[in-house]
Enzyme design. Structure first.
Site, PDB file in Angstrom:
ATOM      1  N   HIS A  60      -0.213   0.555  -0.242  1.00  0.00           N
ATOM      2  CA  HIS A  60      -0.667   1.027   1.079  1.00  0.00           C
ATOM      3  C   HIS A  60      -0.150   0.067   2.144  1.00  0.00           C
ATOM      4  O   HIS A  60      -0.803  -0.923   2.483  1.00  0.00           O
ATOM      5  CB  HIS A  60      -2.195   1.118   1.081  1.00  0.00           C
ATOM      6  CG  HIS A  60      -2.779   1.730   2.323  1.00  0.00           C
ATOM      7  ND1 HIS A  60      -4.002   2.361   2.341  1.00  0.00           N
ATOM      8  CD2 HIS A  60      -2.326   1.808   3.599  1.00  0.00           C
ATOM      9  CE1 HIS A  60      -4.268   2.783   3.561  1.00  0.00           C
ATOM     10  NE2 HIS A  60      -3.262   2.449   4.362  1.00  0.00           N
TER      11      HIS A  60
ATOM     12  N   HIS B 258       2.124   0.365   5.826  1.00  0.00           N
ATOM     13  CA  HIS B 258       2.886   1.109   6.842  1.00  0.00           C
ATOM     14  C   HIS B 258       3.992   0.187   7.318  1.00  0.00           C
ATOM     15  O   HIS B 258       3.698  -0.884   7.886  1.00  0.00           O
ATOM     16  CB  HIS B 258       1.987   1.493   8.017  1.00  0.00           C
ATOM     17  CG  HIS B 258       0.802   2.312   7.616  1.00  0.00           C
ATOM     18  ND1 HIS B 258       0.788   3.686   7.695  1.00  0.00           N
ATOM     19  CD2 HIS B 258      -0.403   1.956   7.098  1.00  0.00           C
ATOM     20  CE1 HIS B 258      -0.377   4.142   7.253  1.00  0.00           C
ATOM     21  NE2 HIS B 258      -1.120   3.107   6.883  1.00  0.00           N
TER      22      HIS B 258
ATOM     23  N   HIS C 171      -4.844   9.298   3.805  1.00  0.00           N
ATOM     24  CA  HIS C 171      -5.922   8.454   4.311  1.00  0.00           C
ATOM     25  C   HIS C 171      -7.177   9.335   4.419  1.00  0.00           C
ATOM     26  O   HIS C 171      -7.125  10.408   5.032  1.00  0.00           O
ATOM     27  CB  HIS C 171      -5.585   7.922   5.707  1.00  0.00           C
ATOM     28  CG  HIS C 171      -4.563   6.821   5.727  1.00  0.00           C
ATOM     29  ND1 HIS C 171      -3.337   6.937   5.141  1.00  0.00           N
ATOM     30  CD2 HIS C 171      -4.602   5.580   6.289  1.00  0.00           C
ATOM     31  CE1 HIS C 171      -2.661   5.796   5.333  1.00  0.00           C
ATOM     32  NE2 HIS C 171      -3.399   4.970   6.034  1.00  0.00           N
TER      33      HIS C 171
ATOM     34  N   GLU D  11     -11.762   6.430   5.814  1.00  0.00           N
ATOM     35  CA  GLU D  11     -11.621   5.127   6.496  1.00  0.00           C
ATOM     36  C   GLU D  11     -12.680   5.102   7.603  1.00  0.00           C
ATOM     37  O   GLU D  11     -13.592   4.286   7.576  1.00  0.00           O
ATOM     38  CB  GLU D  11     -10.203   4.970   7.064  1.00  0.00           C
ATOM     39  CG  GLU D  11      -9.950   3.634   7.767  1.00  0.00           C
ATOM     40  CD  GLU D  11      -8.548   3.532   8.391  1.00  0.00           C
ATOM     41  OE1 GLU D  11      -7.898   4.580   8.599  1.00  0.00           O
ATOM     42  OE2 GLU D  11      -8.122   2.392   8.697  1.00  0.00           O
TER      43      GLU D  11
ATOM     44  N   ASP E 287      -1.999  -2.736   4.470  1.00  0.00           N
ATOM     45  CA  ASP E 287      -2.047  -1.701   5.511  1.00  0.00           C
ATOM     46  C   ASP E 287      -1.033  -1.988   6.628  1.00  0.00           C
ATOM     47  O   ASP E 287       0.074  -1.455   6.603  1.00  0.00           O
ATOM     48  CB  ASP E 287      -3.474  -1.574   6.058  1.00  0.00           C
ATOM     49  CG  ASP E 287      -3.784  -0.221   6.679  1.00  0.00           C
ATOM     50  OD1 ASP E 287      -2.915   0.668   6.625  1.00  0.00           O
ATOM     51  OD2 ASP E 287      -4.897  -0.051   7.216  1.00  0.00           O
ATOM     52  N   ASP E 288      -1.409  -2.805   7.599  1.00  0.00           N
ATOM     53  CA  ASP E 288      -0.536  -3.156   8.737  1.00  0.00           C
ATOM     54  C   ASP E 288      -0.609  -4.671   8.927  1.00  0.00           C
ATOM     55  O   ASP E 288      -1.256  -5.156   9.869  1.00  0.00           O
ATOM     56  CB  ASP E 288      -1.014  -2.436  10.007  1.00  0.00           C
ATOM     57  CG  ASP E 288      -1.040  -0.933   9.835  1.00  0.00           C
ATOM     58  OD1 ASP E 288       0.036  -0.318   9.896  1.00  0.00           O
ATOM     59  OD2 ASP E 288      -2.133  -0.385   9.610  1.00  0.00           O
TER      60      ASP E 288
HETATM   61  N1  ADE Z   1      -1.478   4.147  10.662  1.00  0.00           N
HETATM   62  C1  ADE Z   1      -1.202   2.875  10.427  1.00  0.00           C
HETATM   63  N2  ADE Z   1      -2.262   2.246   9.902  1.00  0.00           N
HETATM   64  C2  ADE Z   1      -3.253   3.179   9.782  1.00  0.00           C
HETATM   65  C3  ADE Z   1      -4.587   3.158   9.305  1.00  0.00           C
HETATM   66  N3  ADE Z   1      -5.163   2.070   8.810  1.00  0.00           N
HETATM   67  N4  ADE Z   1      -5.297   4.297   9.355  1.00  0.00           N
HETATM   68  C4  ADE Z   1      -4.756   5.405   9.836  1.00  0.00           C
HETATM   69  N5  ADE Z   1      -3.507   5.472  10.289  1.00  0.00           N
HETATM   70  C5  ADE Z   1      -2.758   4.371  10.273  1.00  0.00           C
HETATM   71 ZN    ZN Z   2      -3.085   2.887   6.322  1.00  0.00          ZN
END
Ligand code: ADE
Ligand code: ZN
Length: 333
Positions: free
Chosen positions: A17, A19, A197, A200, A278-279
């Site tokens: 996971h 991005h 997703h 969340e 994630d990011d």
């Molecule tokens: N796009 C990038 N990170 C995300 C996240 N945690 N949830 C939804 N969309 C995303």
């Molecule tokens: Zn994500």
């Protein structure tokens, strides 16, 4: 280095996971803004980091979409992806399943081929030089329409040898999985893997929809599934993998503190939880930092950490023989 930190460093891992646009570090944001003559509303790297203070998912997404505006040329997507792979390699990540958001680029006039070309060139180099295998997952932006998702799938069709799956990301609340049932069905008919997703910020019902309507093979995040006992048991019974992102959850206020991460409860319930970043450029840490944060806050045992690493390979979109070999490497580490 204590023994837990050493084990985290030593364990071979998959990241499921991530991005790729969320790995854009402030330093690269500045460098690309200059290279491409794009104006950004920040004077310094420190000012950028100070702006990464989010109260919810939408807060973050607003900055995330602005940040990716500096990505224009094929080389930019290569540089971004290569920088991530070098960091992943330093964390002993052996396999990556990378999300990309083509609609975040095509809507700015960047060609689909430019995005895919740069990411793919870096992934090939990562496999050749770093030994990191990969899968690439195209995400549909759920705040956009079903028609736009179908148009994106159409753009991807000539490149299905290089795209392995589809996902669903962006603003969750108000954009339930049901909105994308038909395009996911079309993607599955093309032989693509499917994930989304769900849970969340959205309620357990969105997780049910992802399973029943999108027929996903994994759930990305899935935190709120735990609110529903029947759903939790179904996730256990079906052996579904959840891609949990602890530092993301903290930064986006999905949890008030890292000790509230659902990882412990998921493992105890028998769910195949995995740890992911994630990011990472926005949330303060790559995959090992995420392992470390939950290990410390939840006092995870060595056996727990090994389970998480095993789950990361077991849940990958890889042939069974590869999973078995990689899981044996976890056991030997
Ligand atoms: N796009 C990038 N990170 C995300 C996240 N945690 N949830 C939804 N969309 C995303
Ligand atoms: Zn994500």
């Amino acid at each position: 280095m204590d023994s837990r930190t050493a084990l985290i460093a030593r364990l071979p891992k998959a990241e499921l996971h991530l991005h790729i646009e969320g790995s854009l570090e402030p330093e690269m944001l500045f460098a690309l803004a200059e290279r491409n003559d794009v104006t950004i509303p920040f004077k310094s790297v420190d000012e950028v980091r100070a702006a990464y203070d989010f109260s919810n998912l939408q807060d973050f997404l607003d900055i995330y979409y602005k940040g990716m505006g500096v990505l224009l040329a094929e080389q930019d997507f290569f540089d971004l992806t290569w920088a991530y792979l070098e960091r992943a390699s330093a964390d002993n990540v052996r396999h990556v399943e990378i999300f990309f958001d083509p609609q975040g680029h095509t809507e700015r006039g960047v060609a689909f081929e430019t995005v895919l070309g740069g990411i793919n060139r870096a992934l090939a180099k990562g496999e050749a030089e770093l030994g990191i295998t990969n899968r690439l997952i195209l995400c549909f932006l759920r705040h956009l329409s079903e028609d736009e998702a179908f148009a994106t799938l159409e753009q991807a069709r000539p490149y299905l040898d290089r795209i392995h799956g589809v996902g669903l990301d962006s603003s969750e609340l108000g954009h339930p999985p049901s909105k994308f049932a038909r395009v996911f069905s079309a993607a599955r008919a093309l032989g693509l893997h499917v994930t989304a997703h769900a849970g969340e910020e959205g309620p357990p019902e969105y997780v049910y929809e992802a399973l029943d309507l999108l027929k996903v093979e994994r759930i990305d995040h899935g935190n709120r599934a735990l609110e529903d006992k029947v759903l939790t048991q179904r996730i256990v019974d079906e052996g579904l993998t959840l891609t949990v992102c602890p530092l993301s959850n903290l930064k986006l206020c999905v949890i008030p503190e890292i000790a509230q991460s659902p990882v412990r409860r998921m493992l105890d319930a028998g769910i195949k939880a995995t740890i992911n970043s994630d990011d990472p450029a926005y949330f303060g840490g790559y995959v090992n930092a995420n392992y470390q944060a939950v290990a410390d806050a939840l006092d995870l045992s060595d056996a727990d950490l090994r389970s998480l690493a095993r789950n990361s390979f077991a849940g990958a979109f890889l042939p069974e023989a590869d999973k078995t070999r990689l899981i044996a490497e976890v056991d030997a580490a």
